[in-house]
Design an enzyme around this catalytic site. Structure first.
Site, PDB file in Angstrom:
ATOM      1  N   PHE A 144       0.857  -1.174   0.000  1.00 42.29           N
ATOM      2  CA  PHE A 144       0.000   0.000   0.000  1.00 42.29           C
ATOM      3  C   PHE A 144       0.897   1.229   0.000  1.00 42.29           C
ATOM      4  CE2 PHE A 144      -2.407   3.517   1.663  1.00 42.29           C
ATOM      5  CZ  PHE A 144      -3.590   3.428   0.950  1.00 42.29           C
ATOM      6  N   ASP A 230       9.747   2.948   1.566  1.00 39.90           N
ATOM      7  CA  ASP A 230       8.562   3.743   1.854  1.00 39.90           C
ATOM      8  C   ASP A 230       8.328   3.688   3.364  1.00 39.90           C
ATOM      9  OD1 ASP A 230       6.063   4.762   2.359  1.00 39.90           O
ATOM     10  OD2 ASP A 230       5.060   3.736   0.713  1.00 39.90           O
ATOM     11  N   LYS A 271       3.317  11.648   6.700  1.00 41.65           N
ATOM     12  CA  LYS A 271       2.513  11.483   7.909  1.00 41.65           C
ATOM     13  C   LYS A 271       3.097  12.239   9.103  1.00 41.65           C
ATOM     14  CE  LYS A 271       0.306   7.114   6.530  1.00 41.65           C
ATOM     15  NZ  LYS A 271      -1.026   7.652   6.253  1.00 41.65           N
TER      16      LYS A 271
END
Length: 423
Positions: A144, A230, A271
């Site tokens: 994801f 990531d 984030k």
């Protein structure tokens, strides 16, 4: 603006005027502080999702808030048509913080991933000599990385892909945590990068073998292929180290002297990079990679804006000064120990896994069942917010400022709810 006076009113407004692209728990939040959230009616909850790890520093951290207020009253946006007095200091700070030569700032996590893809392809054509338009990037199954058209093109989640084609070519998908499959894929012509999450969060907090990251980087290096990490969800102290690729490093930052640290060729952050105050993402790499990008070839009106730069620097200072990685490591061990006792005691739960304060409990039911959702509804009734992923998995990821006493109180709530679901 319509004033919200009840949860039902807020939910009805979203249902009527908003696209139905999410299925949230029926809790309407109005305030947050530290590890706590309050709904419209004033009920308090422990937050065990942390906005998908965007608020590692806790809700409305006062130090980040003050930095944001100060910058809002000074300068917020110039675009990159001009220099601003915050971007240079931010670029110096973040590159030294994570140990890279250069950074390309963006806004959202998906933009960060798209940036890394473009960067890797351009590097492949101009530095590795891959035939133009034939670059390939290896990805992992059940990944994801976002929801843009390019990213869903290499997803195997049918819900994310169906009826959004045609899809973008140039990706090779292999099983996650499979070094043999990676080595085989690396032999294909035109491979420029391997893009991977050090821990697959959305897939259910799948933690790979201890040596997977190191062996993957070594395999990529042997074939002159870029290793892209990531760390949008796993980074910024979430897994008990500043980065998940730091392994079990006990320092508060990446250190190449530590045997457990595997430095990516390209690092993607987002984030918690802003502590939940403002969208900020970043792609970091050394000069030999980043210098393939020239003026006009990539950018963003908001990327590198002074407000985001100031907020991000302060958010990173909080992580270091409050030793949040150490706290996540310590509390993560305690949480998994408590949850293992729950798994051993109650048949409704069959597995606990995770690292630091990124953890999941697998419910003993099928992914198609509603059991995990019903458990999360009952947890909310008892003052704790968590969310299922992939049907029968519940992700537990509280803000990293949580205390031991608060953690044990939360574990008591979780165990009490699980006990009500015994078959």
């Amino acid at each position: 603006m319509e004033t919200i006076t009840s949860s039902n009113q807020a939910i009805e407004l979203e249902d009527k005027y908003g696209a139905h692209n999410y299925h949230p728990l029926p809790v309407v939040l109005a305030r947050g502080e530290g590890v706590f959230l309050w709904d419209v009616e004033g009920k308090r909850y422990f937050d065990f999702l942390s906005a998908y790890s965007a608020v590692n520093q806790g809700h409305c951290h006062p130090r980040i808030k003050e930095a944001m207020i100060e910058q809002i009253g000074t300068l917020t946006l110039t675009s990159r048509a001009f220099y601003n007095d915050m971007l240079g200091p931010f670029e110096k700070y973040i590159t030294e913080y994570f140990g890279f030569d250069k950074v390309l700032p963006m806004n959202t996590g998906a933009e960060g991933v798209e940036t890394a893809i473009k960067l890797a392809r351009k590097w492949g054509y101009e530095r590795k000599g891959v035939v133009e338009n034939h670059a390939k990037i290896i990805v992992a199954e059940n990944n994801f990385h976002g929801r843009t058209t390019t990213i869903i093109s290499f997803s195997n989640d049918s819900n994310a892909r169906k009826n959004f084609g045609p899809y973008t070519d140039g990706f090779i998908r292999i099983p996650y945590n499979d070094i043999s499959a990676l080595k085989q894929a690396l032999k294909e012509d035109g491979v420029v990068a391997f893009l991977v999450e050090p821990i697959q969060g959305e897939a259910g907090v799948y933690v790979p073998d201890n040596n997977f990251i190191r062996l993957a980087k070594e395999a990529c290096a042997s074939e002159n292929v870029l290793f892209i990490a990531d760390e949008i969800q796993t980074g910024i102290a979430r897994t008990g180290s500043l980065l998940a690729v730091c392994g079990n490093c006990t320092c508060e930052g990446p250190c190449e002297r530590q045997d457990t640290y595997t430095k990516p060729d390209i690092l993607i952050l987002g984030k918690a990079l802003s502590g939940g105050f403002y969208p900020v993402s970043a792609v970091l790499a050394d000069n030999h990679i980043m210098e393939v990008i020239k003026p006009g070839q990539h950018g963003s009106t908001f990327g590198g804006n002074p407000l985001g730069a100031k907020v991000a620097m302060t958010a990173l200072e909080v992580v270091r000064d409050e030793k949040l990685a150490l706290n996540a490591r310590k509390l993560g061990r305690m949480f998994r120990e408590r949850m293992q006792m729950v798994v051993d005691k109650y048949r409704v739960a069959k597995l606990v896994r995770g690292k630091g304060l990124l953890n999941a409990v697998v419910i003993n039911d099928t992914p198609e069942s509603s059991t995990a959702w019903e458990i999360c509804m009952k947890l909310a009734e008892n003052g704790l917010l968590a969310k299922p992923t992939h049907g029968n998995i519940i992700r537990f990821a509280p803000p990293l400022v949580m205390t031991e006493e608060q953690l044990h109180e939360c574990c008591d709530i979780i165990e009490g709810v699980f006990s009500q679901f015994e078959k």
